[in-house]
Design a protein around this motif. Sequence first.
Motif, PDB file in Angstrom:
ATOM      1  N   ASN A   1       1.079  -1.004  -0.247  1.00 44.27           N
ATOM      2  CA  ASN A   1      -0.093  -0.091  -0.174  1.00 44.27           C
ATOM      3  C   ASN A   1       0.730   1.660  -0.280  1.00 44.27           C
ATOM      4  N   GLY A   2       2.045   1.271   0.541  1.00 48.58           N
ATOM      5  CA  GLY A   2       2.797   2.444   0.961  1.00 48.58           C
ATOM      6  C   GLY A   2       3.890   2.416  -0.993  1.00 48.58           C
ATOM      7  N   PHE A   3       4.093   1.165  -1.166  1.00 47.60           N
ATOM      8  CA  PHE A   3       4.881   1.688  -2.403  1.00 47.60           C
ATOM      9  C   PHE A   3       3.930   1.818  -3.405  1.00 47.60           C
ATOM     10  N   LEU A   4       2.394   1.865  -3.276  1.00 47.41           N
ATOM     11  CA  LEU A   4       1.517   1.876  -4.530  1.00 47.41           C
ATOM     12  C   LEU A   4       0.675   3.542  -4.282  1.00 47.41           C
ATOM     13  N   GLN A   5       1.342   4.575  -3.397  1.00 47.45           N
ATOM     14  CA  GLN A   5       0.627   5.648  -3.302  1.00 47.45           C
ATOM     15  C   GLN A   5       0.993   6.576  -4.058  1.00 47.45           C
ATOM     16  N   GLY A   6       2.140   6.441  -5.225  1.00 45.53           N
ATOM     17  CA  GLY A   6       3.126   7.324  -5.348  1.00 45.53           C
ATOM     18  C   GLY A   6       1.564   7.624  -7.278  1.00 45.53           C
ATOM     19  N   TYR A   7       1.387   6.359  -7.107  1.00 46.40           N
ATOM     20  CA  TYR A   7       0.253   5.056  -8.315  1.00 46.40           C
ATOM     21  C   TYR A   7      -0.960   4.972  -8.003  1.00 46.40           C
ATOM     22  N   ASN A   8      -1.653   6.306  -7.849  1.00 49.51           N
ATOM     23  CA  ASN A   8      -2.775   6.028  -7.521  1.00 49.51           C
ATOM     24  C   ASN A   8      -3.563   7.203  -8.852  1.00 49.51           C
ATOM     25  N   ASP A   9      -4.327   6.633  -8.751  1.00 55.58           N
ATOM     26  CA  ASP A   9      -5.170   7.217 -10.321  1.00 55.58           C
ATOM     27  C   ASP A   9      -5.343   8.940 -11.083  1.00 55.58           C
ATOM     28  N   SER A  10      -5.661   9.197  -9.867  1.00 52.91           N
ATOM     29  CA  SER A  10      -5.633  10.328  -9.372  1.00 52.91           C
ATOM     30  C   SER A  10      -4.853  11.372  -9.270  1.00 52.91           C
ATOM     31  N   LEU A  11      -3.792  10.911  -8.724  1.00 52.18           N
ATOM     32  CA  LEU A  11      -2.461  11.126  -8.561  1.00 52.18           C
ATOM     33  C   LEU A  11      -1.892  11.593 -10.172  1.00 52.18           C
ATOM     34  N   GLN A  12      -1.930  10.198 -10.586  1.00 53.78           N
ATOM     35  CA  GLN A  12      -1.595  10.650 -12.382  1.00 53.78           C
ATOM     36  C   GLN A  12      -1.815  10.879 -13.263  1.00 53.78           C
ATOM     37  N   GLU A  13      -3.294  11.199 -13.044  1.00 52.82           N
ATOM     38  CA  GLU A  13      -3.821  12.472 -13.784  1.00 52.82           C
ATOM     39  C   GLU A  13      -3.238  13.401 -13.878  1.00 52.82           C
ATOM     40  N   GLU A  14      -3.436  14.013 -12.355  1.00 48.16           N
ATOM     41  CA  GLU A  14      -2.734  14.974 -12.275  1.00 48.16           C
ATOM     42  C   GLU A  14      -1.313  14.997 -13.064  1.00 48.16           C
ATOM     43  N   MET A  15      -0.674  14.599 -12.529  1.00 47.41           N
ATOM     44  CA  MET A  15       0.649  14.834 -13.272  1.00 47.41           C
ATOM     45  C   MET A  15       1.404  14.069 -14.345  1.00 47.41           C
ATOM     46  N   ASN A  16       0.662  13.746 -14.979  1.00 44.55           N
ATOM     47  CA  ASN A  16       1.736  12.761 -16.120  1.00 44.55           C
ATOM     48  C   ASN A  16       0.382  13.475 -17.159  1.00 44.55           C
TER      49      ASN A  16
END
Length: 346
Positions: free
Chosen positions: A172-187
């Motif tokens: 869970n801690g490792f996948l925090q940076g892969y959350n869909d909302s975060l990926q859509e916002e940054m990339n």
Amino acid sequence: MRRQLRSRRAPAFPYGYRYRLDDQDEVNQNYLADEEEEAEEAQVLVVPDLEEEEEKEEEERSQGQPIGNAWWQKLQIMIEYLWDPERRISLAQTGQSWSLILFIYFFFYASLAAVITLCMYMLFLTISPYMPTFTERVKTPGVMIRPFAHSLNFNFNVSEPDTWQHYVISLNGFLQGYNDSLQEEMNVDCPPGQYFIQDGNEDEDKKACQFKRSFLKNCSGLEDPTFGYATGQPCILLKMNRIVGFRPELGDPVKVSCKVQRGDEDDIRSINYYPESASFDLRYYPYYGKLTHVNYTSPLVAMHFTDVVKNQAVPVQCQLKGKGIINDVISDHFVGRVIFTLNIET
């Protein structure tokens, strides 16, 4: 000595024998001269003995002195060596001598520091902070897995959550940076199957392609918060280490393949991969470095071990497959492959 001289003197003679007495006086004078020479020689021989006796007496006196006095004398000598107020010297050097010594050392080290600084400055002028100068020896990326496991041994009991809960927390801690909302916002959403090449100056910020957590499906932790560990079907994530400028050769994506390393191949009867292609898509390459590719997230491949023999240790080897990929280096078990052990108890 006087007795001997008296006994050796010539006897008295009558008056008629005066000439003999004169001769005898001459003999006695010669004899006395000889005696005086012998006495002087005896004194010369005796003097060294007296000096030795005096040295012995001094040693006896020094031995007879208390130990504290001897240490106090040594301490005084040391203090006087450190600072002599009469001659105004320290460590056998005058103030002028110390000034000259300090000046010489300061000039030497200042010159040395200046030369080193100049060399480093000239070196950094030839090195780019955005692209490594030498990449010939880095051809195949290393491989690492998550969750973190001590010695890469996954030992847990399905009926005891305490034995596998730390794996769930790690994922869970490792996948925090892969959350869909975060990926859509940054990339950005890039087209699959082709390199995402970005031209321009090397110091310009580069865009990164989205890799959403939902791409991992049953191993995303969204549908099953335990990542399969509660049912004895664990998920393990695999990623390649980042290499600046790396591109899979011939435009073919690098794939992942897992099997039993040693033993019966039927110990692993079923593995599901996510994404289903079990590969790293080309749109995540090349990587431009952490200075310009700030939001870059490494692509992942999830292995879902849905049917593994229970109650025994099963060694597993996952390899990278692709053109130009090396996965059989004996001296390094993390170049193009990774080996771990599954021990699922029920």
